[in-house]
Design an enzyme around this catalytic site. Sequence first.
Site, PDB file in Angstrom:
ATOM      1  CB  CYS A  52     -32.755  26.430  -4.129  1.00  0.00           C
ATOM      2  SG  CYS A  52     -33.604  25.126  -5.061  1.00  0.00           S
ATOM      3  CG  HIS A 103     -35.263  21.706  -5.188  1.00  0.00           C
ATOM      4  ND1 HIS A 103     -34.335  21.811  -4.180  1.00  0.00           N
ATOM      5  CD2 HIS A 103     -35.376  20.377  -5.449  1.00  0.00           C
ATOM      6  CE1 HIS A 103     -33.899  20.612  -3.846  1.00  0.00           C
ATOM      7  NE2 HIS A 103     -34.518  19.720  -4.618  1.00  0.00           N
ATOM      8  CD  GLU A 147     -36.512  26.598  -2.925  1.00  0.00           C
ATOM      9  OE1 GLU A 147     -36.184  26.437  -1.741  1.00  0.00           O
ATOM     10  OE2 GLU A 147     -36.750  25.647  -3.698  1.00  0.00           O
ATOM     11  CB  CYS A 205     -31.467  22.653  -0.966  1.00  0.00           C
ATOM     12  SG  CYS A 205     -31.493  22.968  -2.756  1.00  0.00           S
TER      13      CYS A 205
END
Length: 181
Positions: free
Chosen positions: A114, A83, A85, A111
């Site tokens: 993260c 992801h 992040e 999410c």
Amino acid sequence: MASKRENYLSWNEYFMANAILVSARSKDPHNRVGACIVNDDNKVLSVGYNGLPRGMNDDSFDWLSTGEKTGIKKNIKDYYVVHAERNAILNHRGNTDDLKGSTLYVTWFPCTECTKEIIQSGIKKVVYLRDYSRKEETEISRIMFQNAGVEVVAYNEEKSFEREEVEDITDVVIKKLRYFS
């Protein structure tokens, strides 16, 4: 003495524009996400987008994520994609203490996985452009952020952006950049 130009970007706009621009590097046809980490001195510390880990071939990967419908886990892209992040945190090349107290600008609400990494890295503020589509995970992330003392702010409190709107903005940026190429 001439006065300065009036229509320049605010820092908030500049950093979210960086996150949007970075999201244009994503190969994912459905979810382009970008992140930008900045410190209190308005210095960009790192950026990241959602994509495969280094060394994996983007062209040999099933971006349709057919496993979600068939139940075949090896065909679910979430198991492979890093992801935005997380990539921004991992891409930071300075001292990890530099991330403490920083702000993360991200095009999608983080999410739960993260969220844990954001908290662990010491980031103290998250500015997001649009909500994550999984409402229950968003609620869990908010609980974790609140308990860890991480401030969470919508980029625009008055407007909830849809995925298509963010993708359209990204497409306009790409088109404009390619005009100059």
